[in-house]
Design an enzyme around this catalytic site. Structure first.
Site, PDB file in Angstrom:
ATOM      1  N   GLY A  21       0.633  -1.162  -0.070  1.00 47.28           N
ATOM      2  CA  GLY A  21       0.032  -0.044  -0.013  1.00 47.28           C
ATOM      3  C   GLY A  21       0.932   1.257  -0.027  1.00 47.28           C
ATOM      4  N   ARG A  56      -5.364  -8.143  -9.436  1.00 48.39           N
ATOM      5  CA  ARG A  56      -6.331  -9.035 -10.197  1.00 48.39           C
ATOM      6  C   ARG A  56      -6.732  -8.258 -11.264  1.00 48.39           C
ATOM      7  NH1 ARG A  56      -9.617 -12.249  -7.466  1.00 48.39           N
ATOM      8  NH2 ARG A  56     -11.475 -11.781  -8.504  1.00 48.39           N
ATOM      9  N   HIS A 107       1.681   0.830 -12.936  1.00 48.31           N
ATOM     10  CA  HIS A 107       2.514  -0.261 -13.325  1.00 48.31           C
ATOM     11  C   HIS A 107       3.653  -0.144 -13.458  1.00 48.31           C
ATOM     12  CE1 HIS A 107       2.925  -4.329 -14.954  1.00 48.31           C
ATOM     13  NE2 HIS A 107       3.806  -3.968 -15.931  1.00 48.31           N
ATOM     14  N   GLU A 126     -10.598  -3.543 -20.124  1.00 50.45           N
ATOM     15  CA  GLU A 126     -10.823  -5.090 -19.925  1.00 50.45           C
ATOM     16  C   GLU A 126      -9.328  -5.936 -20.057  1.00 50.45           C
ATOM     17  OE1 GLU A 126     -14.061  -6.201 -22.056  1.00 50.45           O
ATOM     18  OE2 GLU A 126     -14.989  -4.291 -21.840  1.00 50.45           O
ATOM     19  N   ASP A 156      -3.038  -4.508 -18.245  1.00 46.70           N
ATOM     20  CA  ASP A 156      -2.048  -3.128 -18.505  1.00 46.70           C
ATOM     21  C   ASP A 156      -2.433  -2.798 -19.738  1.00 46.70           C
ATOM     22  OD1 ASP A 156      -1.230  -3.899 -15.806  1.00 46.70           O
ATOM     23  OD2 ASP A 156       0.201  -5.488 -16.326  1.00 46.70           O
ATOM     24  N   LYS A 213       9.821   5.182  -6.346  1.00 56.20           N
ATOM     25  CA  LYS A 213       9.773   6.557  -6.032  1.00 56.20           C
ATOM     26  C   LYS A 213       9.202   7.265  -7.107  1.00 56.20           C
ATOM     27  CE  LYS A 213      13.470   9.543  -4.357  1.00 56.20           C
ATOM     28  NZ  LYS A 213      15.074  10.137  -4.844  1.00 56.20           N
TER      29      LYS A 213
END
Ligand code: GAR
Length: 199
Positions: free
Chosen positions: A12, A90, A108, A141, A144, A171
């Site tokens: 997180g 997910r 990502h 859908e 990435d 970072k």
């Protein structure tokens, strides 16, 4: 005020970076809820420590469609207008994507379309690229794959391990996620095909 719904599966730190900007008043947003598919995710505990609503919706054993409907219901109940995937491991169903059209962002740890999917930093090292980085994009859908809002490059050094490269990328993740959020919240952009045109 834009109400954010954060979805995470682990540590997180991207959520915490966003929460810091919200708390500092430099994002016109409030965090309506933090949801995790893993009840033991440290990110949920971090949300509770900040006094934010934190909800575990365990995904284990649930059909994707069933899971996504539960998550959509919780996000709607909390009045969420913008969904941020922050280490949410997910793939979202078409049902989820259609429930929040162009209102779901993901971060990502690679310069997409290079190295989608799991272990992006490992993939970059294995491939031998000299530059990697991170990407914030709208979610569709596919994995990435949606229109790109922001990217930042970082060098890959000969001495890098997955850990040192991941730390350098992270970072930049913390910096560009809030920048991308500021663009979307400000509304000063349009999507043309795959391109996000600013201003
Ligand atoms: C981040 O590096 C994020 O880019 C990555 O997981 C990490 C989560 O860290 N996400 C993906 O790989 C999604 N395909 P965090 O929990 O500390 O934010």
């Amino acid at each position: 005020m834009t109400r954010l719904g954060i979805l995470l599966s682990g540590r997180g730190s991207n959520f915490e970076a966003i929460a810091d900007h919200v708390a500092a008043g430099d994002l016109e947003a409030e965090i309506a809820v933090v949801i995790s598919n893993r009840s033991e995710a440290p990110g949920l505990e971090a949300a509770r420590r900040r006094g934010l609503p934190a909800v575990a919706i365990p995904s284990k054993g649930l059909d994707r469609e069933v899971y996504d409907r539960m998550a959509i219901e919780e996000l709607r109940r909390c009045g969420v207008g913008l969904v941020c995937l922050a280490g949410f491991m997910r793939l979202l169903s078409a049902t989820f994507v259609r429930a929040f059209p162009n209102r779901i962002l993901n971060i990502h740890p690679s310069l997409l379309p290079s190295f989608p999917g799991l272990d992006a930093q490992h993939q970059a090292l294995e491939h031998g690229v000299r530059v990697s980085g991170c990407t914030v994009h709208f979610v569709d859908e596919y994995l990435d794959a949606g229109p790109i809002l922001a990217q930042a490059p970082v060098p890959v050094l000969d001495t890098d391990t997955v850990e040192t490269l991941a730390a350098r990328i992270l970072k930049e993740e913390h910096r560009i996620y809030s920048e991308a959020l500021r663009i979307v919240i400000g509304g000063n952009y349009r999507i043309e095909g795959r391109r996000v045109i600013l201003g």
